[in-house]
Design an enzyme around this catalytic site. Structure first.
Site, PDB file in Angstrom:
ATOM      1  N   LYS B  76      -7.787 -17.125   2.571  1.00 56.45           N
ATOM      2  CA  LYS B  76      -6.788 -16.079   2.815  1.00 56.45           C
ATOM      3  C   LYS B  76      -6.081 -16.387   4.134  1.00 56.45           C
ATOM      4  O   LYS B  76      -6.724 -16.776   5.113  1.00 56.45           O
ATOM      5  CB  LYS B  76      -7.472 -14.705   2.863  1.00 56.45           C
ATOM      6  N   SER B 151      -5.098  -6.239  -0.394  1.00 59.38           N
ATOM      7  CA  SER B 151      -4.195  -7.195   0.215  1.00 59.38           C
ATOM      8  C   SER B 151      -4.543  -8.653  -0.095  1.00 59.38           C
ATOM      9  O   SER B 151      -3.709  -9.523   0.094  1.00 59.38           O
ATOM     10  CB  SER B 151      -4.187  -7.005   1.731  1.00 59.38           C
ATOM     11  N   SER B 175      -9.508  -4.266  -0.040  1.00 59.52           N
ATOM     12  CA  SER B 175      -8.629  -5.419  -0.217  1.00 59.52           C
ATOM     13  C   SER B 175      -9.267  -6.647  -0.856  1.00 59.52           C
ATOM     14  O   SER B 175      -8.564  -7.579  -1.230  1.00 59.52           O
ATOM     15  CB  SER B 175      -8.018  -5.818   1.130  1.00 59.52           C
TER      16      SER B 175
END
Ligand SMILES: [Mg+2]
Ligand SMILES: [Zn+2]
Lengths: 95, 489, 480
Positions: B76, B151, B175
């Site tokens: 990420k 997210s 998330s």
């Protein structure tokens, strides 16, 4: 507690984010919605409840006073917007 | 091959059936082909990636391989990686090259895993749809017109589209779990303090935790062995003995007490999601688990509490982005004040600015007690709900998200509707508990697409091994987790 | 109307640690810009603070030194504001729960007859991080930011508004300056900014209970400037009020060139620091055993030492106080006594000749050309009668200018006093013979004449006669 667009401007200034009048109006309606959501909390009686800042009941671990960092100025300043003679440049700071 | 687990691919590498360079190249080729549309990866550096693969092959030849050596992992873009562009999904960091490695990056490096690239995300991890990324939206591989969740939407879409074998995510209010649910994969947010936050760009410091996103619980257990562990650079990192998260994978579930919170099955939960979750619960009964009705009475309050605490912490965490030492600086500005205000107005997107403003407001003079302090008090009530619940059960199950993936643009302009996506996940972060989502089946969309549904499993503090055991047992009995979206071949 | 000035101080002391409060970067002064700015000092994205144990120890030491409560649990908070020398956009400080609570310090104000003691209440002391520095003139219209200092540990020490004059404020600041050096937590270097005072000044009609609106004079780094700034500010506030004006709360700067204070431009807007507990840092716990461990390392404190000097050496309160004014002075005095000097004589010399010389030459006692051992050797020669007090003064002067040690100088200058009774009797006889008139006067009851005769005898001996012996012999011969 209701907001108006002057409040938005004041908060935005505190947060150092430029907003023009149109943006302030648009932000106002969104923020009012969010604050409405938040307002639910006020119905709860929280007298005597200890606020919870951390999920674990642990205390601060301390670090030994030993130098571990070396000079990496060149690397760090390679990503800086504006530097001169090792200093980060900004518009004049007025006291 | 693309559908193989980390465990299986690892065995192939160990058995010299394939090299890490070949495996990595295969995924890079897939990324070349599929990523332009899906937009799961926002930064690739093939040279670095292949160099790491080469190093992994050397480790393997030297017999120094670990369970993850040679396996390509998507990272990420919230994790700072030395030499890699690290943007956190923001224009603010569009040109930011990481000058150091995050703890998690170091750990994967040490394990010999290969960094395949940086995955897309909601800007500064603020969002549940990945629509707030400065680098564009991410498509949900199960239905390209829908969001992957957020997210960690880039990581979720990347694993779902088999662009990588596994990826990392971060979870502040859901998330990891919500995009895992929407994309049909497994995702785990560990107990707060197990994974170091050093080098993970902070959203809400008291809630943020990183964790694995993979195809199976077994793979997540392997990744948890790498991700977790004490880090002296993070004051909130817990100094506990290292655990082997694979140790309990094959334990029988007989006698496992599963709590079903009535609030998680009440109004607001989509009927299609409810049906899938009920079927999963029936499966667990077959596996010998015992269901217990429990209550988490303050569930509703977790949203307002979260939307005070998280923006408050974020407003302060994001103050460092001022255009002085790194990051975006406006091209034209007058004095210092103007430079700040313009740089930040230009560098941050709308949702980030909204949350900074909310956070600034709730902390400002005269409002602190009514908002911030009150939220922290209710946070304790929410944590106590779980404390009470775990007196009655071993783990808690329920839906991860109230609905399946929604259409792109559907809630983009309605933050409040978007925030309600997090109703079942947020309380776990507030309490600091571990939470996990695993694929539990599909709900059909109006246009006949199969949309994944996630089952959420919440454990008591440090009970990740038991949760993974519960997930693994289910994945042995079902095959939801091995199913792939169409059109990614 | 008669006015009263009310003063409270906030003092930032830089703690003497090797590394910063939240990172392992060096705190050494004077390095090239930004070479000591590590990832944490620069607030790079993703970095986190980890507290330095030495800084905590310093805070405990200070707490013990001012008899303060040391919090078993204190909390770090974020003070949010934007400034280019503040890289995170917030300063990590302590707000609601500081590490050190209420304490007190007794100060001595003025000297001589008018000297008085006063107890100043310490409100709190908290740990926090220092900011970086802005350097002007790097480029036209621009400032350069150096973050080497960012993250240096500070202990901010806050008093109650207990001071009523510039003299009291300066006395407190000096005493505090001495104390933090005494306990070894701060090097006290004011030029380098290790000890900086913010002074809150307000005025009110004498007798009034209500506090007036205060203005805060920022960053005073010399006691002289502090005195001038407070005096100017007090006059300005009184004049403003007497002219019918009102005082606006403000932060002001002192300009040493003009001797005036002026409000800061950048702080015009009302500050709203949005304090909240720093989620990156857990509560700081200090146990009884942590405190005991620090206590064991603490030097004897000035108050205790003062009491000991009075009891052990029979020194007067004023003298004991003066000798414990700074650690260096006290150490010097104790070393002199340990080297064999009589304590009262040592006290007189340290506070007398040594202190006068140091003052005149603007030197610290550590820079004294006469070491404590050398001073003791001089005093010993007075004690054993080798030299007179007068001669000792000459020896002292010569020692100060580096002419040698006491014995060498006594020899080379021939200052050894005559203690041979026969020789002194001879001198006295001569003096009596030559001063018949004075002898007459003495016998007629004029006491002063006796002193004059002593003086003559001493003069005749070129100052070398032992004055006590001269006295005795003269008395005998005069039948007094
Ligand atoms: Mg202050
Ligand atoms: Zn301060």
């Amino acid at each position: 507690m209701s907001l108006n667009s002057a409040d938005i401007k004041r908060i935005a200034h505190l947060a150092r984010i430029e907003v023009n009048d149109t943006e302030a109006e648009a932000t106002l309606s969104k923020l009012t919605g969010i604050l409405g959501l938040i307002e639910q909390m006020q119905a709860v009686d929280t007298t005597g409840i200890v606020p919870m800042s951390h999920s674990q009941d642990v205390t601060q671990r301390l670090r030994e006073d030993v130098v571990t960092e070396t000079n990496q100025r060149e690397l760090f300043q390679s990503i800086a917007p504006s530097v001169e003679e090792g200093l980060y440049l900004v518009p004049k700071v007025i006291e | 091959m693309i559908n193989k687990s980390l465990k299986q691919l690892g065995a192939m590498l160990q058995g010299k059936e394939i090299s890490s360079v070949e495996l990595t190249q295969e995924f890079l080729n897939r990324i070349d082909r599929l990523n332009p549309a899906i937009n799961a990866f926002i930064t690739l550096d093939k040279d670095r990636t292949l160099a790491q693969a080469k190093r992994a092959d050397e480790m393997l030849s030297a017999g120094k391989g670990t369970a993850l050596t040679g396996l390509p992992i998507g990272q990420k873009d919230i994790f700072v990686a030395k030499g890699w562009r690290t943007t956190c999904g923001s224009k603010m960091l569009e040109t930011f090259i990481g000058p150091y490695d995050a703890d998690i990056i170091e750990r994967f490096d040490a394990s010999g895993a290969v960094n395949l690239g940086k995955t897309n995300m909601d800007e500064f991890a603020m969002g549940s749809s990945n629509e707030t990324s400065y680098f564009g939206k991410v498509q949900n591989p199960w239905d390209r017109s829908r969001v992957p969740g957020g997210s960690s939407g880039g990581s979720a879409a990347a694993v779902a589209a088999r662009l990588c074998a596994a990826a990392t995510g971060t979870d502040t209010g859901g998330s990891i779990r919500q995009p895992a649910s929407l994309c049909g994969l497994s995702g785990l947010k560990p107990t707060y303090g197990l994974a170091s936050r050093f080098g993970m760009i902070a959203f809400a410091s008291s809630l943020d935790q990183s964790g694995p996103m993979a195809k199976s619980c077994e793979d997540m257990a392997l990744m948890m062995n790498v991700i977790t562990g004490f880090d002296k650079r993070d004051s909130t990192s817990l100094n506990r003995e290292k655990e082997d998260y694979t140790r309990d994978l094959n334990k029988p579930l007989a006698g496992l007490k599963v709590g079903l919170p009535k609030e998680y099955f009440a109004e607001g939960l989509g009927a299609d999601v409810a049906k899938v979750v009920q079927e999963a619960i029936a499966e667990y009964k077959k596996l010998g688990a015992e269901m217990v009705d429990i209550s988490l009475p303050n569930t509703q309050l977790s949203i307002p509490v979260y939307y005070v605490l998280a923006p408050a912490e974020a407003s302060s965490n994001l103050s460092r982005f001022d255009g002085v030492r790194y990051g975006h600086r406006a091209k034209e500005y007058g004095d210092l004040m103007d430079m700040y205000c313009k740089s930040r107005a230009e560098g941050f997107g709308a949702e980030v600015k909204r949350r900074i403003l909310i956070g600034t407001y709730v902390l400002s003079a005269g409002y602190y007690d009514a908002y911030y302090l009150k939220a922290q008090q209710i946070r304790r009530l929410i944590a106590q709900d779980f404390e009470n619940a775990f007196k009655q059960c071993d783990i808690i199950m329920g839906p991860t998200a109230p609905s399946t993936a929604f259409k792109t643009g559907e809630t983009a302009d309605d933050p409040v509707a978007m925030y309600l996506q997090d109703i079942y996940t947020i309380a776990v972060n507030l309490a600091g508990l571990p939470g996990m989502s695993i694929p539990a089946g599909f709900a059909p969309s109006e246009d006949g697409k199969r949309l994944p549904v996630g089952l959420q499993i919440i454990g008591n503090y440090f009970d990740e091994a038991r949760m993974l055991n519960a997930g693994h047992a289910y994945q042995q009995a079902t095959d939801w987790h091995t199913q792939m979206p169409e059109g990614i071949e | 109307m008669e006015w009263e000035v009310v003063i409270g101080l906030e003092t930032h002391t830089q703690l003497q640690t090797k590394t910063k409060i939240f990172s392992g970067a060096s705190t050494a002064f004077g390095s090239e810009p930004n070479t000591q700015a590590c990832v944490v000092s620069l607030a790079l994205p993703g970095v986190l603070p980890v507290l330095n144990q030495e800084a905590v120890k310093c805070a405990i030491k200070f707490g013990l030194a001012v008899n303060a409560e040391i919090s078993p649990r204190s909390v770090f908070a974020r003070k949010n504001y934007f400034y280019p020398d503040l890289p995170k956009g917030y300063q990590i400080s302590q707000y609601e729960l500081p590490v050190v609570g209420k304490g007190s310090m007794t100060i001595q104000v003025g000297s001589g007859e008018k000297a008085y003691e006063k107890t100043i209440r310490i409100t709190r002391a908290h740990l926090e991080e220092d900011a970086g520095k802005s350097v002007h003139g790097a480029q036209e219209g621009m400032s350069g930011i150096d973050l080497n200092r960012a993250g240096t540990p500070l202990l901010e020490i806050v008093t109650e508004p207990d001071m009523r004059s510039a003299a009291e404020a300066v006395a407190y600041a000096k005493k505090l300056h001495d104390l933090v050096q005494w306990i070894g937590i701060c090097d006290g270097n004011m030029q380098e900014g290790s000890f900086r005072c913010d002074v809150n000044v307000s005025v009110r009609p004498k007798g009034s209970e209500k506090l007036g609106t205060r203005r805060e004079i920022k960053n005073l780094n010399s006691f002289k400037f502090m005195q001038q700034a407070i005096e100017f500010e007090t006059r300005w506030q009184i004049e403003t009020l007497e002219d019918g004006g009102t005082i606006q709360q403000a932060t002001v700067l002192f300009n040493p060139d003009t001797g005036e204070t002026r409000a800061m431009r950048s702080k015009e807007e009302a500050n709203d620091y949005r304090y909240f507990p720093d989620p990156d840092l857990l509560p700081l716990a200090i146990s009884e055993s942590d405190i005991s461990a620090v206590k064991a390392e603490m030097p004897e404190l000035p108050e205790a030492m003062k009491a000991r000097f009075e009891a052990q050496f029979g020194l007067a309160h004023y003298d004991a106080n003066a000798l414990t004014g700074s650690r260096a002075t006290a150490d010097y005095f104790v070393a002199t006594v340990n080297a064999g000097s009589d304590a009262k004589l040592a006290a007189n010399w340290v506070m007398g000749s040594i202190s006068a010389k140091l003052n005149a030459e603007d030197k610290e006692i550590s820079e004294s050309p006469i070491s404590s051992i050398a001073l003791a050797s001089l005093i010993k020669r007075i004690q054993d009668g080798t030299i007179s007090n007068n001669a000792a003064k000459q020896v002292f002067e010569a020692m100060w200018t580096g002419e040698g040690d006491a014995d060498q100088i006594i020899e080379s200058k021939g200052l050894r006093q005559v203690s041979d009774t026969g020789a002194i009797e001879a001198i006295v006889d001569e003096v009596l013979a030559a001063n018949a008139l004075m002898v007459e006067e003495f016998k007629a009851g004029k006491e002063k004449a006796f002193n004059a005769l002593v003086g003559q005898a001493m003069k005749a001996s070129k100052g070398k006669a032992n004055p006590a012996q001269v006295n005795e012999i003269l008395k005998k011969k005069l039948g007094a």
